[in-house]
Every structure is written in C-alpha cells, then in structure tokens.
Write a protein that holds these residues in place. Structure first.
Motif, mmCIF file in Angstrom:
data_model
loop_
_atom_site.group_PDB
_atom_site.id
_atom_site.type_symbol
_atom_site.label_atom_id
_atom_site.label_comp_id
_atom_site.label_asym_id
_atom_site.label_seq_id
_atom_site.Cartn_x
_atom_site.Cartn_y
_atom_site.Cartn_z
ATOM 1 N N GLY A 62 43.172 45.153 40.337
ATOM 2 C CA GLY A 62 42.211 45.875 39.516
ATOM 3 C C GLY A 62 41.785 45.169 38.254
ATOM 4 N N GLN A 64 39.632 43.260 35.745
ATOM 5 C CA GLN A 64 38.178 43.257 35.737
ATOM 6 C C GLN A 64 37.573 42.739 34.436
ATOM 7 O OE1 GLN A 64 36.544 44.151 38.428
ATOM 8 N NE2 GLN A 64 34.437 44.093 37.696
ATOM 9 N N ASP A 66 36.081 40.730 31.378
ATOM 10 C CA ASP A 66 35.558 39.389 31.135
ATOM 11 C C ASP A 66 36.336 38.742 29.992
ATOM 12 O OD1 ASP A 66 33.546 39.758 33.052
ATOM 13 O OD2 ASP A 66 32.233 40.710 31.585
ATOM 14 N N PRO A 111 39.523 49.458 34.473
ATOM 15 C CA PRO A 111 40.153 48.155 34.715
ATOM 16 C C PRO A 111 41.658 48.256 34.477
ATOM 17 C CG PRO A 111 38.202 47.904 33.347
ATOM 18 C CD PRO A 111 38.455 49.372 33.450
ATOM 19 N N ARG A 566 28.592 47.771 35.293
ATOM 20 C CA ARG A 566 29.562 47.175 34.397
ATOM 21 C C ARG A 566 30.795 48.078 34.289
ATOM 22 N NH1 ARG A 566 28.965 43.744 29.309
ATOM 23 N NH2 ARG A 566 26.873 43.414 30.089
ATOM 24 N N ASP A 568 32.929 48.603 36.750
ATOM 25 C CA ASP A 568 33.393 49.000 38.076
ATOM 26 C C ASP A 568 34.482 48.069 38.572
ATOM 27 O OD1 ASP A 568 31.840 51.224 38.508
ATOM 28 O OD2 ASP A 568 30.220 50.138 39.504
ATOM 29 N N THR A 569 35.397 48.625 39.357
ATOM 30 C CA THR A 569 36.361 47.821 40.100
ATOM 31 C C THR A 569 36.257 48.219 41.558
ATOM 32 O OG1 THR A 569 38.188 49.404 39.950
ATOM 33 C CG2 THR A 569 37.934 47.852 38.118
ATOM 34 N N HIS A 581 39.882 50.696 49.492
ATOM 35 C CA HIS A 581 39.342 49.401 49.045
ATOM 36 C C HIS A 581 39.363 48.394 50.182
ATOM 37 C CE1 HIS A 581 43.627 48.743 48.665
ATOM 38 N NE2 HIS A 581 43.449 47.478 48.372
ATOM 39 N N THR A 593 33.866 40.621 47.496
ATOM 40 C CA THR A 593 34.302 41.738 46.663
ATOM 41 C C THR A 593 35.512 41.409 45.801
ATOM 42 O OG1 THR A 593 35.636 42.568 48.514
ATOM 43 C CG2 THR A 593 33.417 43.474 48.268
ATOM 44 N N HIS A 595 35.647 39.464 43.168
ATOM 45 C CA HIS A 595 35.233 39.521 41.764
ATOM 46 C C HIS A 595 33.836 40.132 41.709
ATOM 47 C CE1 HIS A 595 38.652 37.276 40.218
ATOM 48 N NE2 HIS A 595 38.488 36.421 41.217
ATOM 49 N N GLN A 597 30.422 41.734 40.341
ATOM 50 C CA GLN A 597 29.549 41.470 39.206
ATOM 51 C C GLN A 597 28.512 42.576 39.097
ATOM 52 O OE1 GLN A 597 30.029 38.991 37.104
ATOM 53 N NE2 GLN A 597 31.731 38.163 38.308
#
Length: 607
Positions: A62, A64, A66, A111, A566, A568-569, A581, A593, A595, A597
C-alpha cells in the motif's frame, strides 16, 4: 451465572488464520449471544485483511507517497541506518499496535505509510509527551484532541487511547487531505497546523510558485517531517539495502478489546489476565490513575492470548474489583492526614495521584483507599474533571455520569471483539463498505451470517436507550435499528443479505448508515406492519416511506473503467468496488498496477 464460552475466541481466531473450518457454538443466553456478535465482528474484521501475509508485506503493497526533498530523505535514511538498535526497538514496540493501525488505514483506503507515522511522532511510545503538551502515539495537542472527540478528564486522556486516538488521527488526516489534495501537504499540516500551511501556500502562490512541498516555506521541523516518514518507508521497503533485518510480523491481532461493564483496579485487571501492570498500561495508557474507570464506549485492551485466562479468572474472582474511592477536600488539607485516615502512607497517596507537595487543594479530587467506616468518599463515576480545569468548588468538579455501571454482584466480561475504533461520523468514499464474503468462507462464518442475535459490545452498556435491545427484538420482524458500531456490511451479513440487496431494500445510494436509522430486512409488507406494531404504532416516517416503495431489482454484475485519482492505492480501489486487489492485478497486468499514477485507467471486472 452462565459463563460465556472461552472457546468462542479460540474458534474465531482459528477462522481468521487457519484453513480448516470450525463450528461455532450456538448462543444459549444473552452473554452467549453477545459473544456470537463479537465473533461475527471478528470475522467481519478478517474479511478486510489479506490473511496469511506478513504485516510488513501488507504495508509495502500500500505504499503510495511521492518522495519529496530527496536529499533530506537520504540524510534521514542514513541517520536511521546508523542507529540500528533504536530502529529495531521502535519496530518491536510497534508490534503491539501496528496490526490495528494497518487495519484502520487500509479500511479507509489511505496510503499505508500513514500507519508508520507514530514512528516519527512518538517512536511508538503510547505514553509519550512532548515539551509543548502533545500526547500519545499520534501526539495530539489538547485542543485538537478535543475537536476530534478525544475525552480528557481527571481519570482518562483519550489522546493516549490506542484505538480512539488512531481513529481521531486518521479522521484528522483525511480532513487535511480533503483540504489540501495532497498527502504530503496533509502530513505537513498535521505537524504544523492547517492555518500555518494555508498561509504558507498563499505566499508561495503570490510569488508565482506552484504550492508543492518543496516550494512552500516550512519551518525546519516540518521540512524534515515527511522525509523522516519516507525514510522509514524506504528502509522497510528495502531493508537489505540498509543492513536492516526484519523479523516476520504475523498478520494477526496482538490485542483484543473487552467490555467489562465494571470499574476495577489496574493491578487487579493485570493479575486476572496474567500479565504485568506495565504491559497492561502499554495497551491501556489512557488511564491517569491506578483505576480502569469504566464508562460506555471505553474498552479494556488485553493481549489476545490472555483473554481466556482473564475471563476465567474474572468469573472466579470473589473479592472487590475496586479498592479506591474519590475524596474531595472541602478546604486545603494535609496529604499526610488524609492518607493516615484512609490507611495509606503519604507516599502512596502522592504516587497514586501523581501530585507534588504535601497539601491537597480544596475542591480538587484525589484517589484514596476505600474506607467505608469514614463514609467520606465519592464513587468513581461521580467525578470526571477535564484535564487542566481548576474548579472553584467541590460542586464544580462533580459531573454525574449517565453511564453508571450496573450493580450486579457477579463479575463478568461482556463482549470480546477485535479492537477497533468506535463508530464515528460517516467516512469519505474510500471507506466504502467491503463486499459480502465469498461462498468459500468457512462454514462457521456462513452460520454466523444467519444468526438472529444482534448485540454489539458498544450497545450493551447500562444506561443507554436500549436501541440495540430493541433492534434485537425487531430483527425477526423484518426491520433493524442501526446501533453504534454497525456498518452496512455487518448488518447485511448478519441478516443473510448482500450489501446490494440491503441497499436496494432501503433505497440507499451510498454505504453509510447512522445510529438509530431503521433498515428494512424483508420484502413483504406484513413484516413492516409487525415491526411498526412492535414500536407501539410509532412508525418512523422514513421507514413508512420506504415501505411504500417496492425495492428496485438488484443490478446485474458488470465491468467498468476507473480513472486513478491522487492518493488512490490498489487496495483502496479494490475496496471501493468490492473486488480484491488480486482481481484488479490479473485484469490489468501486475506491472501496470504496481505503481498507480493519477489519470491512469484501471479496468474493474466482476461488479
């Protein structure tokens, strides 16, 4: 007194973590019904998890956030790696709390780096206090804590409550993310304050700069704040690069919540559980005094492996559970004189109350050894003074508690469940109710889905309005009144319905339900008539309105395409659409999926 079966907990844990199905005992009393509900909640909790995984693996899936300020992140990585003993000690402390925190973070689709934030805030020390007055794992300041519902009284400081402070911190962070639209900025605001950050963003924009973490002028502590968290994240993601060895972290709860319904000495509670007082305090650090002061909504956390022992010893205990009472000086009095009157030493009185000096101030309560012949004490529930208050008189300190404990003589633990935060205000879409369990769920799980007993721990406290009991009585009649702690998923599951069917029956557009809301469980109109009659003819107008409409037919399963936003995981998207998942990975290809974006399109199949 009928004793609830300790094997119930063992069965529930077996269902969580073993591949073979176990049969759950059939409730035969109110307590057994409560235990069945507790088991059901444990199974509900398990459906949100990927059983069998290492918690560290769950966290990595999970991640996420940046990276920001790469040079500062590298510096923090080197700092942590240069202190391997400190890093390991902190991770070892986290094992008591991180499973629960991970559950709550994943449940909300946040995240998973957020679950590691107490490492930066408090090094996972639940009693940590900062020099500016912040407290607990999540380091809440008093005012912010009160704003997010953390009670702070003479007895108890909710900022140090493991489950309640976690709930409040995640609520706060979600609100900050909604305000700033960026998780790194939300974290900066958590550290510095949203007002300060908003002003700094305005200044950056006035200078023609994009308001990113790097461009905003931040104080040194805040500038290093997110890089510290990212450094922890990076070390856990690639421990071998930093010479760090991570022992496997089993994906199972360390603690379980018990609702006792009674006050008791903390040392007695620890003795009943067979643990040290220090370990008891590590799980229950919110209590300021040597008393577990019970009230509705407060839970006692115990190691999962010790709950059976606690319950067995509590049922056999034939001595007082509480040996303290409250004394309120009418004028300034000598601590030594009051101690002597109550058969205590002065040092014992001072240590129990964590006070300095030898004078007790008028109107300020102190805890003293119970001395019935003196008849000068107050019951525990009679005093609930907010922290920091200095009442002018004894009367100002007396806040009567509507949740006074029951006076039954036989000690008894009520409901045991996987500890989770109390029900709060509706959560954003990321916390949408999870899907109904698959047909491959163990047979005991399926049996629980058809149980007609609904009695949640949070609804059994004496002094409440009986909503849960009323729900229990009307459940078989075709309706259910939402009680504290319920979710749309848990109600559907216990009613042998799918979430979509329950939503369709009640014309619900979303996944949120409110305490006191009435839900229809059957399609025939006679069930509504009986339920109305059981209410004495006072039917809820909303329920009548729903009853007049025929439920819409369930929507067929279909596929759709989702545009990643923005924050989301993979896990949060899966939870939002009620798939796993792994399903999303298989349809879209694992690499695409790994990573996500913002703007990326993800195909969702099997809705």
């Amino acid at each position: 007194m009928k004793r609830f079966t300790p094997l119930t907990l063992a069965v529930s844990l077996a269902l969580l973590f073993a591949s073979s199905a176990q049969a759950a005992p059939t409730p035969s009393s109110g307590v057994d019904e409560a235990m069945a509900a507790g088991l059901d909640m444990m199974l509900l909790n398990s459906s949100l998890l990927r059983n069998g995984d290492d918690v560290w693996k769950r966290a990595r899936e999970g991640f996420q956030l940046d990276e920001v300020n790469a040079d500062v992140v590298r510096r923090q990585e080197r700092l942590y790696a240069s202190r391997p003993e400190y890093f390991k000690r902190t991770l070892d402390r986290s094992r008591k709390y991180l499973f629960h925190i991970m559950n709550e973070v994943e449940r909300r689709g946040m995240p998973t780096e957020i679950a590691l934030l107490p490492m930066v805030e408090s090094a996972f020390v639940p009693t940590a206090n900062s020099r500016v007055g912040a407290a607990g794992l999540w380091q809440f300041m008093p005012a912010t804590g009160r704003h997010y519902g953390l009670e702070q009284t003479w007895w108890y400081d909710g900022r140090r409550d493991v489950t309640d402070a976690t709930r409040a911190a995640l609520d706060y962070l979600q609100n900050l993310y909604a305000q700033f639209g960026d998780w790194n900025l939300a974290l900066a605001a958590y550290n510095w304050g949203e007002g300060n950050l908003s002003r700094a963003i305005a200044k950056a924009q006035a200078s023609g700069l994009e308001p990113t973490y790097e461009n905003i002028r931040l104080p040194n502590e805040t500038r290093n704040y997110v890089p510290k968290l990212l450094a922890v994240r990076n070390i856990l993601e690639h421990p071998e690069r930093f010479g760090v060895h991570l022992d496997k972290f089993p994906n199972k709860p360390y603690f379980v919540a018990v609702s006792t319904g009674k006050h008791m000495n903390i040392d007695i509670a620890a003795k009943l559980a067979g643990i040290s007082v220090s370990e008891f305090k590590e799980l229950n650090p919110a209590f300021n005094l040597p008393v577990f002061a019970y009230k509705a909504g407060r839970q006692m956390l115990l190691p999962a492996a010790k709950v059976d022992r606690f319950e067995a010893n509590l049922n056999k205990w034939d001595k007082p559970l509480l040996t303290w009472e409250v004394y309120i000086p009418k004028g300034d009095e000598s601590a030594s004189e009051i101690a002597n009157q109550h058969g205590m030493s002065t040092s014992q009185l001072i240590a129990a109350n964590r006070i300095g000096g030898g004078t007790l101030k008028a109107g300020l309560p102190v805890l003293v050894a119970m001395n019935k012949p003196l008849n000068d004490g107050q019951p525990v529930e009679s005093v609930d003074t907010p922290i920091g208050d200095a009442p002018a008189s004894a009367g100002a300190t007396m806040i009567a508690q509507a949740e006074a404990p029951s006076q039954s003589t036989a000690p008894q633990a009520a409901v045991v469940q996987i500890a989770q935060a109390p029900a709060q205000a509706p959560q954003p879409i990321a916390s949408a109710a999870p899907p109904a369990p698959a047909a491959s769920q163990p047979s005991a799980d399926a049996g629980l889905a058809t149980r007609q007993a609904v009695l949640l721990a949070s609804a059994t406290a004496p002094g409440e309005d009986g909503a849960a009991a009323k729900s229990l009585a009307t459940r078989d009649l075709g309706s259910y009144t939402v009680a504290s702690g319920d979710t749309l998923f848990s109600i559907a599951r216990r009613s042998n319905l799918s979430v979509s069917d329950l939503k369709s029956l009640n014309q619900l557009d979303g996944n949120l339900v409110q305490v006191g809301q009435k839900l229809r469980l059957k399609t025939d109109s006679s069930a509504d008539a009986i339920a109305t009659a059981s209410d004495g003819g006072n039917a809820d107008p909303a329920l009548v309105q729903v009853a007049e409409r025929r439920p819409a037919a369930p929507q067929p399963r279909h596929s759709t395409e989702y545009v990643v936003r923005r924050g989301d995981t993979l896990f949060s998207i899966a939870r939002r659409f009620g798939v796993t998942h792994h399903d999303i990975q298989q349809v879209n290809g694992g690499r695409q999926t790994s990573h996500l974006q913002p703007g990326q399109k993800v195909k969702i199949v099997g809705l």
